[in-house]
Design a protein around this motif. Structure first.
Motif, short mmCIF file in Angstrom:
data_model
loop_
_atom_site.label_atom_id
_atom_site.label_comp_id
_atom_site.label_asym_id
_atom_site.label_seq_id
_atom_site.Cartn_x
_atom_site.Cartn_y
_atom_site.Cartn_z
N GLY A 117 11.34 1.81 -7.03
CA GLY A 117 9.93 2.11 -7.18
C GLY A 117 9.56 3.49 -6.65
N PHE A 118 8.68 4.16 -7.36
CA PHE A 118 8.20 5.46 -6.91
C PHE A 118 6.80 5.68 -7.47
CE2 PHE A 118 9.98 6.42 -11.04
CZ PHE A 118 9.19 7.44 -11.55
N ILE A 129 -6.57 11.90 -5.43
CA ILE A 129 -5.37 12.19 -6.21
C ILE A 129 -5.37 11.30 -7.44
CG2 ILE A 129 -3.96 12.93 -4.25
CD1 ILE A 129 -2.56 10.17 -4.42
N TYR A 130 -4.69 11.76 -8.48
CA TYR A 130 -4.38 10.90 -9.61
C TYR A 130 -3.05 10.22 -9.27
CZ TYR A 130 -7.90 13.47 -12.26
OH TYR A 130 -9.07 14.03 -12.70
N LEU A 131 -3.06 8.90 -9.26
CA LEU A 131 -1.90 8.13 -8.79
C LEU A 131 -1.45 7.13 -9.84
CD1 LEU A 131 -0.09 7.40 -6.26
CD2 LEU A 131 -1.79 5.61 -5.79
N GLN A 132 -0.15 7.07 -10.07
CA GLN A 132 0.43 6.02 -10.90
C GLN A 132 1.80 5.66 -10.35
OE1 GLN A 132 0.74 6.77 -15.14
NE2 GLN A 132 1.02 4.62 -15.61
N GLN A 133 2.11 4.36 -10.36
CA GLN A 133 3.36 3.87 -9.78
C GLN A 133 4.32 3.41 -10.89
OE1 GLN A 133 2.50 1.47 -6.08
NE2 GLN A 133 0.39 1.70 -6.81
N GLN A 162 7.27 -1.86 -2.70
CA GLN A 162 8.56 -1.48 -3.26
C GLN A 162 8.65 0.00 -3.61
OE1 GLN A 162 9.53 -2.59 -7.46
NE2 GLN A 162 7.53 -3.63 -7.43
N VAL A 163 7.54 0.73 -3.53
CA VAL A 163 7.56 2.16 -3.81
C VAL A 163 8.22 2.88 -2.64
CG1 VAL A 163 6.12 4.23 -4.07
CG2 VAL A 163 5.57 2.15 -5.34
N GLY A 164 9.36 3.51 -2.91
CA GLY A 164 10.14 4.14 -1.85
C GLY A 164 10.03 5.65 -1.78
N ARG A 183 4.45 4.04 6.97
CA ARG A 183 5.40 4.27 5.88
C ARG A 183 6.29 5.46 6.19
NH1 ARG A 183 4.72 1.69 1.11
NH2 ARG A 183 6.89 2.38 0.92
N ALA A 184 6.89 5.44 7.39
CA ALA A 184 7.78 6.52 7.78
C ALA A 184 9.06 6.55 6.94
CB ALA A 184 8.15 6.38 9.26
N ASP A 185 9.33 5.47 6.21
CA ASP A 185 10.50 5.39 5.35
C ASP A 185 10.27 6.06 3.99
OD1 ASP A 185 8.58 3.48 4.69
OD2 ASP A 185 10.08 2.15 3.78
N MET A 186 9.05 6.46 3.72
CA MET A 186 8.74 7.05 2.42
C MET A 186 9.46 8.38 2.24
SD MET A 186 6.93 6.63 -0.41
CE MET A 186 5.64 5.46 0.05
N LEU A 187 10.07 8.58 1.08
CA LEU A 187 10.77 9.82 0.75
C LEU A 187 9.86 10.70 -0.10
CD1 LEU A 187 14.27 8.37 -0.23
CD2 LEU A 187 13.55 9.27 1.99
#
Length: 239
Positions: A117-118, A129-133, A162-164, A183-187
């Motif tokens: 997921g991203f 922001i314009y956001l889409q997953q 699940q968005v990583g 969400r410190a795991d977010m890349l």
């Protein structure tokens, strides 16, 4: 079959042509320029240039693809106006693709970006922001949500667990908020943040069955334009 694709929705202007048969298409010409203004003046010459590079005339195009939004109000209008004008003049159908989905396809050009997921986050100004997953599986991108205009403070609550990873011109605007939300795991991979007609063309080629008449294609605006008409001035009546 030949497909002409174009984009002017955000901070770039691009055009590309894919040619091929039923079994598959090949990118035969493309131009891409990052620019904040001048899209209207540059797009038509750019289309002429890719046609010359591909040694094809506009009349040999079977499909026309364009990003439909979200995007800047002027940018979306420019791309759609040119695409619709060509569709009407040539009698060719249009394939409209969401701008954020077109940007999401950029991850396929980066082997180091993980699957899963991203999200694409593009700066929409005015604190949004314009956001889409999405979800990436191999060479496929699957939308998980529809595109939305999201206030910066609401982004941590809108992202699916699940968005990583997240990228786009708006990623830096929400990075600190995501860290504060746990969400410190977010890349935040370094992926191209603008749509590119070369990628749009390949995506549209796979969606030729969605082509429709130019008058049926509508822009996707997630909020009203920044510019508004001035209020009328009412002068006092004098006898």
């Amino acid at each position: 079959m030949n497909l002409l694709a174009m984009d002017t929705a955000f901070g770039a202007c691009s055009a590309a042509i894919v040619s091929g048969g039923v079994s598959g298409g090949e990118l035969v010409a493309s131009l891409y320029e990052e620019r904040q203004r001048g899209h209207a003046e540059r797009l038509v010459p750019m289309i002429t240039e890719v046609c010359e590079e591909a040694r094809l005339a506009l009349g040999e195009m079977d499909y026309i693809a364009v990003t439909r939004g979200p995007g800047t109000f002027a940018g979306v209008r420019i791309g759609l106006a040119v695409a619709k004008g060509l569709g009407l003049a040539l009698g060719r159908p249009l394939i409209a693709v969401g701008t954020l989905e077109s940007i999401a396809m950029n991850v396929l050009e980066y082997d180091e970006v993980p699957e899963g997921g991203f999200a694409v986050a593009h700066d929409a100004r005015r604190g949004e922001i314009y956001l889409q997953q999405f979800c990436r599986t191999g060479s496929r991108i699957h939308p998980l949500t529809e595109p939305q205009a999201v206030p910066l403070d609401d982004v941590p609550n809108r992202l699916d667990p699940q968005v990583g990873f997240l990228f786009g011109t708006g990623a830096g605007l929400v990075k600190e908020r995501l860290m504060q939300a746990g969400r410190a795991d977010m890349l935040f991979p370094d992926v191209q943040t603008q749509p590119d007609a070369a990628i749009l063309a390949r995506l549209a080629w796979e969606r030729r069955d969605t082509a429709q008449e130019e008058n049926l294609v509508q822009p996707l605006y997630l909020r009203p334009p920044d510019a508004v008409l001035p209020q009328p001035v009412i002068l006092p009546f004098q006898d």
